[in-house]
Motif scaffolding. Structure first.
Motif: not given
Length: 460
Positions: A246, A248, A391-392, A438
């Motif tokens: 991802s 992240e 997130k994601g 993002y």
């Protein structure tokens, strides 16, 4: 005169005969006891008993009764003795029945000491150890005998047990004993012991022996806790958990102690050095970077069979027991979920290698592009490393924004350039030709970045 005497004597004799006849009739016909009736025939010349003599005879009578009671006492004592003997016989019979009952339900008693014990405990993670310490083995045998295991024909283990333990005991007399311990929330406790020829069972509570085994496993774990990057954990001021899928990163520095504790629970089976093939990488958060002010100290990479510790001067691969490794990875995921995500390309930038930057603005009070030397761009660099995203939310794009609100090119000593666009809640990062998109989170970190862009682009 003689005639009168004869008549009187005849009358007396007739009266006496009549009395005797009446008494005989009463005795034999009416069945009246006459033993207490004193019939005294007074002959001529005999003295009739006086009242004094009768009283004297009455005083002597109790002595005769006492004599009778004394004569009866030995008989009473004999009866009491017989009763005691009967009670003793009953007690003997009771003891005999008890012995026979105990023989019928034999309780396990070890014929010798335990020489070694191989122990496996099944709970959230399996624990295994071998015990050879004589003092510990003596305590273990005491705990087993305290369960009062009773001989049975056959026993079946619990199906809903939440805690299980298996003990394989080698006895000093060369025999083998196996023990299965079960504990269930619904079904209670159960212990099954087998000597090969006999089977014993108990439903006594297992609290004491369970604590004993748990304490031994904890001692074993602490003694064999892996020393994985201990020095780097101590030195690092940033701990980054990384998910390359991802793209992240979470800065989990506040949970450094928790991660070290979880790492201490790993059961390391083997440590490999040199040219290592770690196998298949773990899918998810599968890297940890330990960072200080000068850059990355060490990188931990996660694989399905263990952990690779990557250093500039050499690598180590720790092969770990499957369940303990799974639990460790779950802990890392849980820790990461507590923190906001940062784009990987920004979080992993090496400040020590940072050289210079250009920044531009198309909004706010200043709308121009400026060149910034390292010293003037350090704050912007630091704020970008803390820029939070949803997130994601990462996806790849084909090109950067044509007119972003803010843009920056961060240049590094090796010639690498990272391009950054910020526009209307979106963030684009161009890293070596790959563009990542993002969704920004509108928190204080974003406000710091916007304000710093405004400040640097307002420079004369």
């Amino acid at each position: 005169m003689n005639g009168k005497k004869i008549a009187l004597l005849t009358t007396l004799i007739a009266t006496l005969v009549l009395v005797i006849f009446v008494i005989g009739f009463a005795r034999f016909v009416l069945d009246i006891d006459t033993s207490m009736i004193g019939i005294t025939t007074i002959s001529k010349g005999e003295k009739q008993p006086s009242d004094a003599d009768s009283q004297k005879d009455g005083e002597n009578q109790p002595e005769e009764d006492t004599g009778n009671q004394t004569a009866q006492k030995p008989s009473d004592e004999k009866t009491e003795t017989d009763n005691k003997e009967d009670e003793k016989e009953k007690d003997k019979d009771s003891e005999k029945d008890k012995d026979e009952k105990e023989q019928e339900t034999e309780i396990f008693k070890a014929a010798s000491k335990i020489k070694t014990a191989a122990i496996t405990v099944e709970q959230e993670t399996d624990g295994k150890l071998t015990v050879e310490d004589e003092e510990k083995l003596t305590k273990l045998l005491e705990e087993l005998e305290a369960l009062k295991l009773t001989e049975v024909q056959q026993s079946v283990g619990m199906q809903d047990a939440k805690w299980k333990a298996s003990l394989n005991l080698s006895m000093a007399d060369a025999t083998a004993v196996s023990v299965k311990l079960y504990e269930s929330t619904l079904s209670g406790s159960q212990a099954i012991l087998s000597t090969g020829s006999k089977t014993y069972e108990s439903i006594e509570k297992l609290d004491s022996i369970k604590k004993l085994l748990t304490d031994w496993l904890e001692e074993e774990r602490k003694a064999n806790a892996p020393d994985i990057a201990a020095a780097e954990f101590e030195q690092a001021n940033r701990l980054l958990t990384i998910n390359p899928f991802s793209m992240e990163v979470q800065d989990a520095s506040a949970s450094k102690a928790s991660i070290q504790a979880a790492m201490g629970e790993l059961q390391v089976l083997e440590t490999l050095n040199g040219n290592i093939n770690p196998g298949v990488e773990y899918v998810g958060t599968n890297m940890i970077d330990l960072v200080d002010d000068d850059g990355t100290l060490v990188t931990l990479e996660f694989y399905e069979t263990g952990i690779l510790v990557y250093r500039s001067n050499g690598n180590e691969f720790y092969v770990c027991e499957k369940e303990s490794l799974k639990k460790f990875y779950q802990t890392i995921e849980q820790v990461g979920a507590k923190y906001s995500s940062i784009p990987a390309e920004l979080a992993l930038m090496n400040e020590d290698a940072f050289n210079s930057a250009t920044a531009s603005s198309t909004t706010g009070t200043s709308r121009k592009e400026v060149g910034l030397v390292r010293e003037h761009a350090e704050n912007l660099f630091g704020f970008l490393q803390q820029l939070h995203v949803k997130k994601g939310s990462m996806r790849e794009e084909s090109k950067m924004f044509s007119r972003p609100e803010y843009h920056a090119d961060l240049e590094f000593r090796d010639g690498t350039v990272i391009g950054i666009d910020i526009s209307k809640g979106s963030l684009l990062i161009d890293s070596n030709g790959t563009i990542y998109h993002y969704t920004l989170i509108g928190d204080s970190n974003l406000e710091l970045v916007r304000a710093e862009f405004e400040r640097v682009t307002s420079r004369n």
